[in-house]
Design an enzyme around this catalytic site. Structure first.
Site, mmCIF file in Angstrom:
data_model
loop_
_atom_site.group_PDB
_atom_site.id
_atom_site.type_symbol
_atom_site.label_atom_id
_atom_site.label_comp_id
_atom_site.label_asym_id
_atom_site.label_seq_id
_atom_site.Cartn_x
_atom_site.Cartn_y
_atom_site.Cartn_z
ATOM 1 N N CYS A 114 0.817 -1.227 0.000
ATOM 2 C CA CYS A 114 0.000 0.000 0.000
ATOM 3 C C CYS A 114 0.846 1.269 0.000
ATOM 4 O O CYS A 114 0.362 2.344 -0.346
ATOM 5 C CB CYS A 114 -0.950 0.006 1.188
ATOM 6 N N HIS A 250 -3.490 7.389 2.068
ATOM 7 C CA HIS A 250 -3.829 6.063 1.555
ATOM 8 C C HIS A 250 -5.183 5.685 2.149
ATOM 9 O O HIS A 250 -5.417 5.855 3.346
ATOM 10 C CB HIS A 250 -2.757 5.053 1.961
ATOM 11 N N ASN A 280 -10.138 0.044 -0.370
ATOM 12 C CA ASN A 280 -8.681 0.156 -0.316
ATOM 13 C C ASN A 280 -8.099 -0.423 -1.604
ATOM 14 O O ASN A 280 -8.151 -1.632 -1.829
ATOM 15 C CB ASN A 280 -8.175 -0.623 0.915
HETATM 16 N N1 ACO Z 1 -18.251 -8.728 8.862
HETATM 17 C C1 ACO Z 1 -18.689 -9.057 10.091
HETATM 18 N N2 ACO Z 1 -17.882 -9.409 11.095
HETATM 19 C C2 ACO Z 1 -16.566 -9.412 10.842
HETATM 20 C C3 ACO Z 1 -16.031 -9.090 9.569
HETATM 21 C C4 ACO Z 1 -16.942 -8.735 8.561
HETATM 22 N N3 ACO Z 1 -16.547 -8.403 7.313
HETATM 23 N N4 ACO Z 1 -14.691 -9.173 9.625
HETATM 24 C C5 ACO Z 1 -14.378 -9.549 10.866
HETATM 25 N N5 ACO Z 1 -15.501 -9.693 11.591
HETATM 26 C C6 ACO Z 1 -15.637 -10.101 13.002
HETATM 27 C C7 ACO Z 1 -14.479 -10.933 13.486
HETATM 28 O O1 ACO Z 1 -14.615 -12.277 13.133
HETATM 29 C C8 ACO Z 1 -14.575 -10.728 14.983
HETATM 30 O O2 ACO Z 1 -15.585 -11.576 15.481
HETATM 31 P P1 ACO Z 1 -15.432 -12.302 16.912
HETATM 32 O O3 ACO Z 1 -15.357 -11.167 17.899
HETATM 33 O O4 ACO Z 1 -16.673 -13.112 16.996
HETATM 34 O O5 ACO Z 1 -14.164 -13.082 16.830
HETATM 35 C C9 ACO Z 1 -15.077 -9.294 15.110
HETATM 36 O O6 ACO Z 1 -15.629 -8.944 13.815
HETATM 37 C C10 ACO Z 1 -13.996 -8.299 15.490
HETATM 38 O O7 ACO Z 1 -12.863 -8.525 14.661
HETATM 39 P P2 ACO Z 1 -11.652 -7.501 14.625
HETATM 40 O O8 ACO Z 1 -10.666 -7.981 13.609
HETATM 41 O O9 ACO Z 1 -11.156 -7.277 16.018
HETATM 42 O O10 ACO Z 1 -12.432 -6.217 14.114
HETATM 43 P P3 ACO Z 1 -11.907 -4.740 14.013
HETATM 44 O O11 ACO Z 1 -12.769 -3.847 14.770
HETATM 45 O O12 ACO Z 1 -10.442 -4.656 14.284
HETATM 46 O O13 ACO Z 1 -12.150 -4.405 12.486
HETATM 47 C C11 ACO Z 1 -10.862 -4.305 10.490
HETATM 48 C C12 ACO Z 1 -11.549 -5.200 11.482
HETATM 49 C C13 ACO Z 1 -11.889 -3.477 9.767
HETATM 50 C C14 ACO Z 1 -10.127 -5.190 9.463
HETATM 51 C C15 ACO Z 1 -9.863 -3.404 11.219
HETATM 52 O O14 ACO Z 1 -9.050 -4.152 12.082
HETATM 53 C C16 ACO Z 1 -8.980 -2.667 10.288
HETATM 54 O O15 ACO Z 1 -9.432 -1.858 9.492
HETATM 55 N N6 ACO Z 1 -7.673 -2.856 10.362
HETATM 56 C C17 ACO Z 1 -6.740 -2.200 9.523
HETATM 57 C C18 ACO Z 1 -6.425 -3.116 8.472
HETATM 58 C C19 ACO Z 1 -6.320 -2.454 7.129
HETATM 59 O O16 ACO Z 1 -6.822 -1.395 6.881
HETATM 60 N N7 ACO Z 1 -5.657 -3.159 6.283
HETATM 61 C C20 ACO Z 1 -5.503 -2.722 4.978
HETATM 62 C C21 ACO Z 1 -4.133 -2.896 4.521
HETATM 63 S S1 ACO Z 1 -2.969 -2.113 5.544
HETATM 64 C C22 ACO Z 1 -3.237 -0.570 5.238
HETATM 65 O O17 ACO Z 1 -3.580 -0.267 4.153
HETATM 66 C C23 ACO Z 1 -3.027 0.350 6.374
#
Ligand code: ACO
Length: 323
Positions: A114, A250, A280
């Protein structure tokens, strides 16, 4: 003679097919509400089966060339930032060069996931201001949909396909009249590679692999490292962060963007955000957002613009330029 690297045109391309959150909710256990609340994303674009990363890149490059008033003969450097190349080799940049009919200079890819566009901008700026090349196409282009695990709801909802491009040219400082790249700052910490990676590759599985991510750990790293990069690049440039006109981040997650805005006391209306409509798009997201800001008249010549990104590696970085 002192040279500056000036953006003389930008362009964007998004594939026609739109995949909404509602569409995704029919494929995996997720909902529009969950995706919007956690990420800000409403929809993303997905490349057609026959569309390759180079095809997206070429469309964005053509738009950037048109905006700059230059043609293929004026370009002597092409850098494509991508994680999803057409082939293992040749570089996607070489394929793009041939498709555009560019016959001069060099062409190569940069792989910083990214953060790829910030890396590409930084490298191109050095080539241009050193006087080695005159005019570059720097392109962020991705078909990220091809490396997603479409059964993994934690990753497949985040990404989309697209491409964005800058024509960046060497100009004498007097001609540039204040415009151009001021500074860039690049980082990598390979010890954090397991937070976000692809579980395949040429010398491991022999296959492209699929994206694996510890989303909450990436999230925790993001605001701190991105803010650090923005503060560092501002310090290198001798410019206070409060002086920037536009923030083109980004587009990873609206909550990460808002976290950075809050930490650095920026104004929400300084942010160019495309995350809701595009998701993204990895290395493509910065030039795609920049092109939106130029097209709708927000980013004007002479405005001070901050770019930043973080991605797999982990890599992260920031750049400051006068548009
Ligand atoms: N729909 C519904 N539930 C979901 C989904 C979904 N699409 N994805 C995950 N969950 C669930 C998980 O299974 C988990 O369930 P559980 O509690 O029963 O185990 C729950 O949601 C919480 O999961 P987390 O991973 O802790 O959720 P979080 O609040 O952290 O959100 C997310 C997840 C959106 C991916 C977040 O962590 C995030 O945005 N992280 C940054 C990652 C990113 O942006 N990566 C892109 C590349 S790197 C970059 O560009 C910076």
């Amino acid at each position: 003679m002192s040279l500056k690297a000036v953006v003389s045109g930008c362009g964007a391309y998004l594939p026609e097919r739109v995949l909404t959150n509602q569409d995704l909710a029919r494929q995996v256990d997720t909902s529009d509400e969950w995706i919007r609340e956690r990420t800000g994303i409403r929809q993303r674009h997905i490349a057609a089966d026959e569309e390759k990363t180079s095809d997206l890149a070429v469309e964005a490059a053509k738009a950037a060339l048109t905006a700059s008033g230059y043609g293929p003969d004026d370009i002597d450097l092409i850098i494509v930032a991508t994680t999803t190349p057409d082939l293992t080799f040749p570089a996607t940049a070489a394929i793009v060069q041939a498709k555009l009919g560019v016959e001069n200079g060099a062409a190569f890819d940069i792989q910083a996931v990214c953060t790829g566009f910030v890396y590409a901008l930084s490298v191109a700026e050095k080539f241009l201001t050193y006087g080695q090349h005159k005019r570059a196409l720097i392109i962020g282009a991705e078909t990220f949909s091809r490396i997603l695990d479409w059964e993994d709801r934690a990753t497949c909802v985040l990404f989309g396909d697209g491409a964005g491009a800058f024509v960046l040219e060497a100009q004498d400082e007097k001609v540039a009249d204040g415009r151009g790249v001021v500074a860039s700052y690049l980082r990598c910490d390979g010890r954090l590679a397991d937070l976000l990676y692809v579980d395949g590759g040429v010398s491991t599985t022999g296959e492209a692999g699929r994206v694996r991510m510890q989303g909450n750990r990436v999230f925790r790293e993001a605001v701190t490292r991105i803010s650090e990069a923005m503060e560092s690049v501002s310090e290198i440039a001798g410019i206070d962060v409060s002086s920037i006109d536009w923030f083109v981040p980004h587009q990873a997650n609206e909550r990460i963007i808002q976290g950075v805005v809050k930490k650095l006391a920026l104004r929400p209306n300084q942010v160019i955000s495309t995350i809701a409509e595009q998701g993204n798009t990895s290395a493509a997201s910065i030039p795609l957002a920049y092109a939106v800001g130029v097209a709708d008249g927000r980013i004007k010549p002479g405005d001070l613009v901050m770019l930043e990104a973080m991605g797999g590696g982990l890599t992260w970085g920031a750049a400051l330029l006068y548009a």
